[in-house]
Scaffold this motif. Sequence first.
Motif, PDB file in Angstrom:
ATOM      1  N   LEU A  15     -22.142 -37.538   5.304  1.00 37.18           N
ATOM      2  CA  LEU A  15     -22.600 -36.297   5.828  1.00 37.18           C
ATOM      3  C   LEU A  15     -24.647 -36.735   6.143  1.00 37.18           C
ATOM      4  O   LEU A  15     -25.213 -36.482   7.200  1.00 37.18           O
ATOM      5  CB  LEU A  15     -22.619 -34.513   5.281  1.00 37.18           C
ATOM      6  N   PHE A  16     -24.506 -37.531   4.264  1.00 41.76           N
ATOM      7  CA  PHE A  16     -26.077 -37.688   4.199  1.00 41.76           C
ATOM      8  C   PHE A  16     -25.823 -39.117   5.216  1.00 41.76           C
ATOM      9  O   PHE A  16     -27.294 -39.311   5.882  1.00 41.76           O
ATOM     10  CB  PHE A  16     -26.233 -38.431   3.012  1.00 41.76           C
ATOM     11  N   LEU A  17     -25.567 -40.259   5.391  1.00 43.16           N
ATOM     12  CA  LEU A  17     -25.058 -40.723   5.966  1.00 43.16           C
ATOM     13  C   LEU A  17     -25.399 -40.637   7.904  1.00 43.16           C
ATOM     14  O   LEU A  17     -26.294 -41.301   9.076  1.00 43.16           O
ATOM     15  CB  LEU A  17     -24.190 -42.173   5.995  1.00 43.16           C
ATOM     16  N   CYS A  18     -24.463 -39.767   8.312  1.00 41.89           N
ATOM     17  CA  CYS A  18     -24.825 -39.491   9.597  1.00 41.89           C
ATOM     18  C   CYS A  18     -26.049 -38.298  10.066  1.00 41.89           C
ATOM     19  O   CYS A  18     -27.054 -38.720  10.947  1.00 41.89           O
ATOM     20  CB  CYS A  18     -23.888 -37.980   9.364  1.00 41.89           C
ATOM     21  N   TYR A  19     -26.310 -37.784   8.528  1.00 43.38           N
ATOM     22  CA  TYR A  19     -28.181 -37.079   9.201  1.00 43.38           C
ATOM     23  C   TYR A  19     -29.144 -38.693   9.672  1.00 43.38           C
ATOM     24  O   TYR A  19     -30.167 -38.673   9.882  1.00 43.38           O
ATOM     25  CB  TYR A  19     -28.381 -36.434   7.579  1.00 43.38           C
ATOM     26  N   LEU A  20     -28.903 -39.478   8.453  1.00 40.41           N
ATOM     27  CA  LEU A  20     -30.090 -41.224   8.793  1.00 40.41           C
ATOM     28  C   LEU A  20     -29.383 -41.795  10.258  1.00 40.41           C
ATOM     29  O   LEU A  20     -30.197 -41.952  10.809  1.00 40.41           O
ATOM     30  CB  LEU A  20     -29.791 -41.522   7.456  1.00 40.41           C
ATOM     31  N   ILE A  21     -28.569 -41.347  10.169  1.00 46.82           N
ATOM     32  CA  ILE A  21     -27.959 -42.454  11.495  1.00 46.82           C
ATOM     33  C   ILE A  21     -27.618 -41.989  13.188  1.00 46.82           C
ATOM     34  O   ILE A  21     -29.129 -42.319  13.706  1.00 46.82           O
ATOM     35  CB  ILE A  21     -27.067 -43.883  10.842  1.00 46.82           C
ATOM     36  N   ALA A  22     -27.626 -40.749  13.149  1.00 41.62           N
ATOM     37  CA  ALA A  22     -27.150 -39.810  13.784  1.00 41.62           C
ATOM     38  C   ALA A  22     -28.653 -39.817  15.109  1.00 41.62           C
ATOM     39  O   ALA A  22     -29.148 -40.597  16.412  1.00 41.62           O
ATOM     40  CB  ALA A  22     -27.188 -38.791  14.123  1.00 41.62           C
ATOM     41  N   PRO A  23     -30.512 -39.728  14.561  1.00 45.92           N
ATOM     42  CA  PRO A  23     -31.199 -40.305  15.167  1.00 45.92           C
ATOM     43  C   PRO A  23     -31.472 -41.381  15.442  1.00 45.92           C
ATOM     44  O   PRO A  23     -32.277 -41.127  16.519  1.00 45.92           O
ATOM     45  CB  PRO A  23     -32.302 -39.250  14.173  1.00 45.92           C
ATOM     46  N   LEU A  24     -31.634 -41.834  15.006  1.00 46.92           N
ATOM     47  CA  LEU A  24     -31.374 -43.405  15.019  1.00 46.92           C
ATOM     48  C   LEU A  24     -30.810 -44.109  16.570  1.00 46.92           C
ATOM     49  O   LEU A  24     -30.870 -44.070  17.318  1.00 46.92           O
ATOM     50  CB  LEU A  24     -30.987 -44.719  14.207  1.00 46.92           C
ATOM     51  N   VAL A  25     -29.329 -43.556  16.174  1.00 49.53           N
ATOM     52  CA  VAL A  25     -28.416 -43.477  17.391  1.00 49.53           C
ATOM     53  C   VAL A  25     -28.675 -43.541  19.253  1.00 49.53           C
ATOM     54  O   VAL A  25     -28.228 -43.343  20.051  1.00 49.53           O
ATOM     55  CB  VAL A  25     -26.736 -43.121  17.125  1.00 49.53           C
ATOM     56  N   VAL A  26     -28.989 -42.266  18.555  1.00 48.86           N
ATOM     57  CA  VAL A  26     -29.258 -41.482  19.890  1.00 48.86           C
ATOM     58  C   VAL A  26     -30.378 -41.530  20.653  1.00 48.86           C
ATOM     59  O   VAL A  26     -30.418 -41.572  21.400  1.00 48.86           O
ATOM     60  CB  VAL A  26     -29.849 -39.785  19.746  1.00 48.86           C
ATOM     61  N   MET A  27     -31.943 -41.884  19.845  1.00 50.45           N
ATOM     62  CA  MET A  27     -32.927 -42.945  20.205  1.00 50.45           C
ATOM     63  C   MET A  27     -31.849 -43.591  21.100  1.00 50.45           C
ATOM     64  O   MET A  27     -33.133 -44.444  22.223  1.00 50.45           O
ATOM     65  CB  MET A  27     -34.161 -42.634  19.110  1.00 50.45           C
ATOM     66  N   SER A  28     -31.588 -44.745  20.797  1.00 47.81           N
ATOM     67  CA  SER A  28     -31.066 -46.207  20.988  1.00 47.81           C
ATOM     68  C   SER A  28     -30.684 -45.803  22.005  1.00 47.81           C
ATOM     69  O   SER A  28     -30.494 -46.920  23.284  1.00 47.81           O
ATOM     70  CB  SER A  28     -30.637 -46.979  20.156  1.00 47.81           C
ATOM     71  N   GLY A  29     -29.792 -44.792  22.446  1.00 51.39           N
ATOM     72  CA  GLY A  29     -28.561 -44.660  23.445  1.00 51.39           C
ATOM     73  C   GLY A  29     -29.445 -44.155  24.448  1.00 51.39           C
ATOM     74  O   GLY A  29     -29.085 -44.385  25.641  1.00 51.39           O
ATOM     75  N   ALA A  30     -31.460 -43.395  24.758  1.00 51.25           N
ATOM     76  CA  ALA A  30     -32.220 -42.960  25.344  1.00 51.25           C
ATOM     77  C   ALA A  30     -32.295 -44.616  26.257  1.00 51.25           C
ATOM     78  O   ALA A  30     -32.990 -44.320  27.276  1.00 51.25           O
ATOM     79  CB  ALA A  30     -32.489 -42.345  24.962  1.00 51.25           C
TER      80      ALA A  30
END
Length: 294
Positions: A15-30
């Motif tokens: 959960l901690f890794l997802c909390y860190l990585i998820a915003p970067l994935v969303v930002m990169s996907g945009a």
Amino acid sequence: MHKLRQNLSHLYTVLFLCYLIAPLVVMSGAAFNDSKLPSIVPWKGWTGRWFVDLWNDDRMLMAFANTLWVAAAVAVISVIIGTAAAILINSISGRVRTVLYSMMIATILIPGVVIGISTMIMWTKLGGALFGPEGKPFPFVPGLHLSVLGQVSYIAAMVMLLVLARLQSFDPGLEEAALDLGASHGQVMRRILLPHLYPAIFAGGAVAFFQSIENFNVTQFTRGGADTLTVYVFSKVRSGITPTINALAFLLICVTLVLAVIYEVNRRRRARIEAAREAEARRAEEMAEVTGVA
């Protein structure tokens, strides 16, 4: 009970890794979404035009170049000042050490807005007092050089803390032994002290570089008419941001990951070499003991 604790620990890590990585994935996907808004919802298809727009955005590229130059200057100056301050503080004691340490640390606690305004006012007022209100020469006018000086005033303290922590593991007896054997103070510094501090110095340089890149408050009040990346993004947020920012962020993430991989590969290679040397030294000692017994 032990298995439950282990499962909860693994769940927390995920959960901690997802909390860190998820915003970067969303930002990169945009950066790859064919939408004028920096978002992945709704998804309108894959596109690479934001990278093309990024390449054609001269103002953003200039702001990025200014950011790199400022960050490089801040890193170099902060490493020099922070390392010197750490060595000085480590070599003195008593009330003078406490006062000097408190003065260096106090800059970290001061808000960036205060540092930015104070830096701008001090240099412009000093230039006005020396040369009059009109025609103040460099460096008494706002510009990126004042941004560098303002950022160094507190980032150097961060470097000092890293180097000072490294100095706690240094054996002063090595310096005394080298001086007794005829080495000069300069040789002791270059060949004994600085090699021991290199890991902390490089780490401090990296911290200073990235702290400068993300700085906004100090830069906003000292930059004059020049743009940095944070100031440019702030201006775009007010007027309408596009996914070109996401494209630039994606490239920065890729560069960071590549540098991290290179560093880790080199670190593991050095660890293997060091382990091989230690094993060779142990074998040599064992052979010497066996030979001595025989």
